[in-house]
Design an enzyme around this catalytic site. Structure first.
Site, mmCIF file in Angstrom:
data_model
loop_
_atom_site.group_PDB
_atom_site.id
_atom_site.type_symbol
_atom_site.label_atom_id
_atom_site.label_comp_id
_atom_site.label_asym_id
_atom_site.label_seq_id
_atom_site.Cartn_x
_atom_site.Cartn_y
_atom_site.Cartn_z
ATOM 1 N N ASP A 1 -3.362 24.018 30.768
ATOM 2 C CA ASP A 1 -2.350 24.796 30.049
ATOM 3 C C ASP A 1 -1.098 24.901 30.925
ATOM 4 O O ASP A 1 -1.182 25.257 32.095
ATOM 5 C CB ASP A 1 -2.875 26.193 29.722
ATOM 6 C CG ASP A 1 -1.985 26.915 28.712
ATOM 7 O OD1 ASP A 1 -0.952 26.357 28.306
ATOM 8 O OD2 ASP A 1 -2.337 28.046 28.317
ATOM 9 N N GLU B 1 2.813 35.635 24.379
ATOM 10 C CA GLU B 1 2.186 35.599 25.704
ATOM 11 C C GLU B 1 2.497 36.845 26.540
ATOM 12 O O GLU B 1 2.544 37.952 26.022
ATOM 13 C CB GLU B 1 2.571 34.295 26.434
ATOM 14 C CG GLU B 1 2.142 33.059 25.627
ATOM 15 C CD GLU B 1 2.279 31.771 26.399
ATOM 16 O OE1 GLU B 1 1.831 31.703 27.547
ATOM 17 O OE2 GLU B 1 2.825 30.804 25.835
HETATM 18 C C1 BGC Z 1 7.712 27.040 26.563
HETATM 19 C C2 BGC Z 1 6.448 27.429 25.857
HETATM 20 C C3 BGC Z 1 5.386 27.733 26.847
HETATM 21 C C4 BGC Z 1 5.864 28.748 27.851
HETATM 22 C C5 BGC Z 1 4.839 28.953 28.911
HETATM 23 C C6 BGC Z 1 8.119 28.131 27.501
HETATM 24 O O1 BGC Z 1 9.260 27.763 28.202
HETATM 25 O O2 BGC Z 1 8.716 26.741 25.658
HETATM 26 O O3 BGC Z 1 5.993 26.404 25.048
HETATM 27 O O4 BGC Z 1 4.241 28.152 26.182
HETATM 28 O O5 BGC Z 1 7.091 28.379 28.425
HETATM 29 O O6 BGC Z 1 5.254 29.852 29.918
HETATM 30 C C1 BGC Z 2 0.178 28.582 26.092
HETATM 31 C C2 BGC Z 2 -0.654 27.648 25.247
HETATM 32 C C3 BGC Z 2 0.203 26.596 24.639
HETATM 33 C C4 BGC Z 2 1.008 25.901 25.714
HETATM 34 C C5 BGC Z 2 1.927 24.822 25.194
HETATM 35 C C6 BGC Z 2 1.090 27.847 27.037
HETATM 36 O O1 BGC Z 2 1.956 28.721 27.680
HETATM 37 O O2 BGC Z 2 -0.704 29.414 26.832
HETATM 38 O O3 BGC Z 2 -1.344 28.378 24.270
HETATM 39 O O4 BGC Z 2 -0.604 25.690 23.937
HETATM 40 O O5 BGC Z 2 1.799 26.843 26.388
HETATM 41 O O6 BGC Z 2 3.048 25.347 24.593
#
Ligand code: BGC
Ligand code: BGC
Length: 846
Positions: free
Chosen positions: A330, A531
């Site tokens: 991830d 998140e």
């Molecule tokens: C991305 C997300 C990702 C996240 C993780 C963002 O900058 O666009 O897709 O899940 O960072 O920290």
């Molecule tokens: C998230 C995932 C996601 C990934 C890609 C991460 O920050 O935890 O769930 O699939 O980003 O965007």
């Protein structure tokens, strides 16, 4: 029994493989997986993947592996992000996979068309099969977060978020949602979805609670397989790309929803029995349904990061549970494994991770380092081939080698699939079934259509708000209704049915009106987040202005229906008391017309749709962080798991307690962080120059980049000497698994105060910081300060908490109130770290 046979088989095949006779799939896998197989806990079941091994595919893999160079193999194991890698680089590095993160679009254009998505897929595809350097053509696979529909794409159907789907308690509907999502994803030429999330969320303060179907594993298990089969097709139907099907992902393995205090990317501290009983159940049905990929969790189990967890990834998942697809990381999650950085982590591969998700520009370095680690044998050839074999297996099963250019596939480019009427109808059904009625006094609901309805609240006509995080953008913020063409807001749905029946609707966010309404429908609740940004300290829904609005309407004698938009159960007793009827509508997505379907009788006065949604998360009776979980916790829920009224079975709700249970945050006195020892809840921890995190218990620890020692100032070992040696960035400080609310101190002249003695001034920048979670915190340089103090003498320093708050520190969510980091040399001793009001001169904000 079965288990013993497997060990034996593993041994035999290892012997055979060792003799150099065969190199085929099962043997390599058993060899790799069986090394620790004996110690797998007996509660883990022996499972078989829904998709059986196909000998023809396995021999095609053998042939490919035999031809591939080491460089090509490493490339397969790295997934890059469309913002950070060009198609040319995908060709040159033989990259196996790409992703678009939340809020990443072709050409960085939020309004990218279906044709733009497909064109980009074509570009990367062509690059991946370009063999101008004489290599092997292996199509790349593109993964995307279609977590509630194809949510990065303008005009897509956005289904209610998982917490709402849980309330619907309808496994068969999940299959349809999976199918519809897969169809929309196929239309953009993408072949892999990072869903479903199988988190069983136990602490609702977690910012991802809405991504979970239930706090109870039973429902998560019942849903997982349905979603997987909806997206991938039934196990017999293996030509995934021949139709509107995509590869799916079970995530985040494992216990992402079980972290202490609901901290994102935190630590799930529990026995293995509980891990299996609560957090593994969804994976069982996903594997049996044939899920082809599993995403490792950012979080830890009992202090060990999942990305580096050999026992759970290899011995349990791949061997015992029979998972033969691949494990993807991830979002640079490998960097948190002890000893790893985001550009090097053989530990993760050796533990069983098959593909790094390497989304930042550093992926090139990760590639180089992984290649070097494979050359040096730090990553064994057997493990490497096993990882690549798994990736190739999924690609072959998905029919990627035959499918050809994305644009040439049957459904790619078909705009009519995006937001198709039949998909929207499924979403609208899901909305209707997910609404949970908490209160309906005097049988105010269902409403008649032919009346004067006021629709109020900031959520009434706000499709971004009703859709939540992971909606066009990652956080779900920054969108307007125009960014959701074809969608219906709550107001839109009500307006349609009421005006058609000759009633009148007035929309006004602040509840003012021209003519007194017969009834007010007020839509309010949480704003979008995703998140870690959604982590909270307690389950209070503050919403003071919403409460004032409800009261104002009620005071004018207007009956009030509240519709609560939320990603989790929150304490809203005052709002419930101020409403005649109160329903939780969660995060319904783009088809909020489903709300009006249930709220109103039809024109003939019949009830076509009753409330059928039931809570799959217990609803709290106060705002304290006590855990409320079905069958487990002592805390009394206001509304228990399974609660939900219907028109048929109504009841009168008496006034609920308005005691939040929260103590006002005091900003006075002294809060000790370290006084001879780290005080509860904090631990003294070091993250050394190799990124290895350790809690310091012994009196002397020699670590990479730093040495720490307990020394005496006034009494024995009441201080900590921290000696940085200039060999890499190392961090020392006080960290907790639970949050502390320091906001009271911020407004009360509070400061972070500590005594310090500098024995060797810093050779490089020194940073003092506080942390409130992943990507949450504030730092300020103290280099000049430490250079300026007299050496060898104790001083008291104070840093104004306002400085940290202004620099972005969320002072009500503090995990670490104090840490210091430097990559240079520094010798300083720290004594007595505390938070207190102070008039003494404070360090000026840096
Ligand atoms: C991305 C997300 C990702 C996240 C993780 C963002 O900058 O666009 O897709 O899940 O960072 O920290
Ligand atoms: C998230 C995932 C996601 C990934 C890609 C991460 O920050 O935890 O769930 O699939 O980003 O965007």
């Amino acid at each position: 029994m079965v288990f013993k046979e497997r060990i034996l088989l593993g041994l035999i095949s290892a012997l055979v493989a060792g003799g150099g006779l065969l190199g085929c799939a099962d043997q390599v896998e058993n060899q790799v997986a069986d090394q620790q197989g004996e110690s797998v806990h007996p509660h883990w079941p022996v499972l078989t993947s829904g998709i059986a091994k196909d000998p023809e595919i396995e021999s095609r893999i053998d042939a490919l592996l035999a031809k591939m160079s080491l460089e090509e193999k490493i490339g397969q194991m790295i997934q890059v992000e469309i913002r950070f890698a060009t198609p040319d680089e995908v060709r040159d590095y033989h990259i196996g996979s790409i992703l678009n993160g939340g809020g990443a679009f072709p050409n960085n254009n939020k309004h990218a068309s279906v044709a733009d998505w497909v064109a980009l897929a074509d570009e990367y595809y062509r690059a991946s099969v370009d063999t101008r350097d004489g290599g092997v053509a292996i199509p790349m696979i593109w993964g995307t977060d279609a977590v509630h529909g194809h949510n990065n794409v303008i005009g897509a159907t956005l289904f209610p978020h998982n917490i709402a789907l849980g309330a619907a308690q309808n496994p068969a509907l999940m299959r349809k949602i999976g199918e519809a999502t897969a169809a929309e994803v196929s239309a953009t030429g993408i072949e892999w979805v990072f869903a479903p999330t199988l988190a069983v969320v136990r602490d609702d303060r977690w910012g991802r609670t809405y991504e979970s179907y239930s706090e109870d594993p039973e429902l998560v298990r019942a849903y997982a397989g349905e979603l997987v089969q909806g997206m991938q097709g039934a196990p017999g139907d293996q030509e995934i790309l021949n139709g509107k099907r995509v590869v799916s992902t079970a995530k985040h393995y494992i216990a992402d929803g079980g972290t202490e205090n609901g901290i994102d990317r935190g630590d799930a501290i529990m026995s293995e029995e509980d891990l299996i009983k609560y957090h593994a159940q969804g994976y069982f049905s996903a594997i049996e349904a044939g899920v082809q990929t599993v995403m490792a969790s950012f979080s830890s189990w009992n202090g060990e990061k999942l990305h580096g967890h050999k026992y759970l990834m290899t011995d349990v998942l791949k061997e015992r549970l029979g998972f033969d697809g691949f494990v993807v990381g991830d979002w640079a999650g490998h960097q948190f494994v002890n000893g790893c950085s985001n550009v090097s982590c053989p530990q993760a591969i050796n533990a069983g991770l098959d593909m790094f998700m390497a989304p930042d520009p550093n992926w090139r370095e990760l590639y180089k380092n992984t290649l070097a680690e494979a050359k040096s044998g730090e990553i064994s050839p057997a493990r490497l081939d096993d990882a690549v074999r798994r990736i190739l297996r999924v690609k072959l099963r998905a029919g990627l080698f035959e499918a050809g250019l994305p644009s040439a596939r049957p459904f790619a480019g078909d705009e009519s699939l995006i937001g198709a009427a039949e998909h929207r109808a499924i979403a609208r059904q899901a909305v209707r079934e997910s609404l949970v009625l908490l209160k309906n006094n005097d049988q105010l609901l269902p409403l008649a259509r032919n009346q004067r309805v006021l629709v109020a609240g900031d959520g009434a006509d706000n499709i971004g708000k009703q859709s939540g995080g992971w909606s066009i953008t990652w956080q779900g913020t920054g969108n307007e209704n125009a960014d959701f063409p074809g969608a219906t807001s709550v107001y839109g749905g009500i307006n349609e049915v009421v005006t058609a029946a000759g009633g009148q609707v007035e929309l006004s966010a602040d509840g003012s009106f021209e003519e007194k309404p017969d009834v007010a429908v007020v839509v309010f609740g949480e704003d979008p987040y995703a998140e870690m940004q959604g982590d909270i300290a307690n389950v209070n829904y503050a919403g003071a202005s919403d409460l004032a609005l409800l009261k104002k309407l009620r005071d004018q004698g207007i009956p009030v229906v509240s519709l609560f938009i939320t990603g989790r159960p929150l304490w809203v007793n005052p709002h419930i008391n101020a409403s005649d009827a109160f329903a939780v509508i969660w995060l319904p997505g783009t088809e909020a017309g489903g709300v009006a379907d249930v709220l109103f009788r039809d024109e003939a006065g019949n009830v076509n749709f009753d409330f059928t949604g039931k809570l799959t998360f217990s609803w709290p009776g106060d705002a304290t962080p006590a855990l409320h979980n079905r069958g487990e916790s002592e805390a009394v829920a206001q509304f228990a798991y399974g609660y939900g009224l219907s028109y048929e079975e109504g009841m009168e709700l008496t006034l609920l307690s308005e005691e939040s249970g929260l103590q006002p945050v005091s900003g006075s006195g002294t809060l000790a962080v370290f006084n001879g020892r780290a005080l509860d809840p904090w631990r003294f921890e070091v993250i050394d120059a190799t990124n290895t995190r350790s809690t310091i218990a012994s009196s002397v620890s020699e670590l990479n980049g730093i040495r720490v020692q307990s020394v005496d100032r006034n009494v024995q070992e009441d201080s900590r000497r921290l000696q940085w040696n200039g060999q890499g960035n190392a961090i020392a400080g006080f960290f907790a698994n639970q949050r502390t609310d320091l906001s009271g101190f911020v407004s009360n002249q509070g400061a972070l105060i500590f005594d310090v003695k500098v024995d060797a001034a810093p050779s490089d920048a020194v940073i003092l910081g506080m942390n409130c979670g992943m990507d949450c915190g504030a730092e300020q340089p103290i280099t000049d300060l430490l250079k300026g103090v007299a050496q060898g003498k104790w001083q008291t320093l104070a840093v104004d908490l306002k400085c940290l708050a202004e620099a972005g520190g969320k002072m009500d969510l503090v995990l670490s109130p104090f840490y210091v980091r430097t990559a240079g040399e520094l010798d300083m001793t720290v004594h007595n770290v505390r938070i207190a009001q102070t008039d003494t001169a404070k360090v000026s904000c840096g």
